[in-house]
Design a protein around this motif. Structure first.
Motif, PDB file in Angstrom:
ATOM      1  N   SER A 143      -5.084 -15.917   0.241  1.00 10.05           N
ATOM      2  CA  SER A 143      -3.644 -15.752  -0.271  1.00 10.05           C
ATOM      3  C   SER A 143      -3.372 -14.366  -0.445  1.00 10.05           C
ATOM      4  O   SER A 143      -4.229 -13.561  -1.354  1.00 10.05           O
ATOM      5  CB  SER A 143      -3.858 -16.483  -1.604  1.00 10.05           C
ATOM      6  N   ASN A 144      -2.257 -13.765  -0.074  1.00 10.17           N
ATOM      7  CA  ASN A 144      -1.980 -12.303   0.034  1.00 10.17           C
ATOM      8  C   ASN A 144      -1.457 -11.836  -1.097  1.00 10.17           C
ATOM      9  O   ASN A 144      -0.269 -12.295  -1.511  1.00 10.17           O
ATOM     10  CB  ASN A 144      -1.210 -11.881   1.304  1.00 10.17           C
ATOM     11  N   ASP A 145      -1.929 -10.734  -1.753  1.00  2.84           N
ATOM     12  CA  ASP A 145      -1.291 -10.128  -2.972  1.00  2.84           C
ATOM     13  C   ASP A 145       0.033  -9.346  -2.810  1.00  2.84           C
ATOM     14  O   ASP A 145       0.932  -9.320  -3.605  1.00  2.84           O
ATOM     15  CB  ASP A 145      -2.410  -9.052  -3.765  1.00  2.84           C
TER      16      ASP A 145
ATOM     17  N   GLY B 162      -7.762 -11.453  -7.308  1.00  2.00           N
ATOM     18  CA  GLY B 162      -6.378 -11.779  -6.551  1.00  2.00           C
ATOM     19  C   GLY B 162      -5.302 -12.062  -7.656  1.00  2.00           C
ATOM     20  O   GLY B 162      -5.664 -12.501  -8.973  1.00  2.00           O
ATOM     21  N   HIS B 163      -4.163 -12.320  -7.146  1.00  2.00           N
ATOM     22  CA  HIS B 163      -2.924 -12.797  -7.982  1.00  2.00           C
ATOM     23  C   HIS B 163      -3.002 -14.023  -8.746  1.00  2.00           C
ATOM     24  O   HIS B 163      -2.524 -14.317  -9.580  1.00  2.00           O
ATOM     25  CB  HIS B 163      -1.805 -12.346  -7.285  1.00  2.00           C
TER      26      HIS B 163
ATOM     27  N   VAL C 115       4.594   2.395  -0.220  1.00  2.39           N
ATOM     28  CA  VAL C 115       5.202   1.252   0.556  1.00  2.39           C
ATOM     29  C   VAL C 115       4.787   0.265   1.096  1.00  2.39           C
ATOM     30  O   VAL C 115       5.260  -0.506   1.996  1.00  2.39           O
ATOM     31  CB  VAL C 115       6.115   2.248   1.795  1.00  2.39           C
ATOM     32  N   HIS C 116       3.351   0.207   0.862  1.00  2.49           N
ATOM     33  CA  HIS C 116       2.328  -1.147   1.613  1.00  2.49           C
ATOM     34  C   HIS C 116       2.980  -2.461   1.136  1.00  2.49           C
ATOM     35  O   HIS C 116       2.667  -3.372   1.981  1.00  2.49           O
ATOM     36  CB  HIS C 116       1.081  -0.681   1.332  1.00  2.49           C
ATOM     37  N   GLY C 117       3.718  -2.671   0.137  1.00  3.86           N
ATOM     38  CA  GLY C 117       4.137  -3.889  -0.126  1.00  3.86           C
ATOM     39  C   GLY C 117       5.738  -4.305   0.294  1.00  3.86           C
ATOM     40  O   GLY C 117       5.969  -5.254  -0.077  1.00  3.86           O
ATOM     41  N   ASP C 118       6.107  -3.323   0.875  1.00  2.00           N
ATOM     42  CA  ASP C 118       7.491  -3.518   1.474  1.00  2.00           C
ATOM     43  C   ASP C 118       7.462  -3.799   2.804  1.00  2.00           C
ATOM     44  O   ASP C 118       7.332  -2.912   3.425  1.00  2.00           O
ATOM     45  CB  ASP C 118       8.415  -2.401   1.095  1.00  2.00           C
TER      46      ASP C 118
END
Length: 296
Positions: free
Chosen positions: A13-15, A44-45, A110-113
């Protein structure tokens, strides 16, 4: 030296992109991690963030809490503001006796965009490094006093990404700022884990083990991909399934007298393409065989 093998739930499950594995229950993630033979998980989230809520969940699966990511903002915040902001996370890690806190500076990241090419990441100018280093060192001093030392996570899409930036960061920070060796992010950024170990091995206090598929990496760089597009395309995989020489990495860590407690598999993939239990089991088998061979 005795290391333990942990895993990050990002395989399930990706944060940064919650749609990846969004329907996967936390209980399944933990059960499969234990089935694969891991001793602990990073946060994790989907994990509860109150010790009394999380403790029985981990206990049901016989798992320890390894650590957890903290997004720092020291390019915008004062040290006192950062210390105030970290308190809930710090209380959680201290309650479980975690040996480090994973910290990354995420101002402007920017890694989450998924719409942002990696070329648009923030870059520090020459005049920003010294002040940033002083603030991070003061934050590291505080976390060390609290018994949960800082392990700095350089990361694609952030202000500390390239080998030169890792060197600059280590030079402007004190020894209370540990370095988290992430084999995947370093390889993605064009670096060699062996070089970082040779120079900064005495500062490495935590390790994330992820492998890299070189063909996917080449395409991501040629197309100036976003970080998340590269992840979805499969740039990362588990140890033994890509181009990183983990025998050489672990041998170098042993020679540098690695003092961390954990080696953590953290290989984010699309779980619909890469079955989590299959891949993390493969990765653990590869790492555990090398640990046994090398006497880690």
């Amino acid at each position: 030296m005795t290391v333990r093998l942990g895993v990050n739930p990002i395989a399930w499950s990706n944060d940064d992109m919650p749609a990846l594995g969004g329907d996967t229950p936390l209980e399944l993630c933990l059960a499969e991690g234990r089935q694969a033979g891991f001793a602990g998980f990073e946060l994790g989230h989907k994990f509860p963030r109150e010790p009394d809520a999380l403790r029985p969940i981990l206990a049901r699966h016989g798992l320890d809490l390894v650590s957890g990511w903290y997004s720092a903002g020291l390019l915008d915040r004062t040290v006192d503001e950062e210390i105030a902001a970290v308190q809930p996370h710090l209380r959680l890690l201290k309650a479980f006796g975690c040996s480090v806190m994973v910290v990354a500076e995420t101002t402007g990241c920017v890694h989450g965009d998924r719409a942002a090419p990696l070329s648009t990441r923030p870059v520090l100018d020459a005049g920003q490094w010294a002040g940033f280093g002083r603030r991070m060192t003061a934050f590291g001093d505080y976390l060390r006093e609290q018994g949960t030392p800082l392990a700095y996570h350089y990361h694609m899409g952030t202000v500390v990404e390239t080998p030169d930036e890792i060197d600059r960061f280590a030079e402007v920070t004190g020894d209370s700022v540990g370095i988290l060796l992430d084999t995947g992010h370093l390889t993605f950024a064009g670096g060699n884990p062996l070089d970082v170990i040779a120079t900064w091995g005495h500062r490495i206090n935590h390790v994330h083990c992820k492998d890299v598929r070189p063909d996917v990496l080449k395409a991501a760089k040629a197309g100036d991909s976003s970080f998340l597009d590269a992840v979805v395309d499969g740039v990362f995989t588990v140890p033994g399934d890509g181009c990183v020489d983990f025998k050489a990495v672990l041998g170098a860590l042993k020679a540098a007298e690695y003092r961390g407690q954990w080696l953590v598999i953290e290989a984010e993939q699309d779980p619909a393409k890469a079955h989590p239990l299959t891949y993390v089991t493969r990765g653990r088998q590869h790492l555990s065989a090398l640990v046994a061979e090398l006497g880690l």
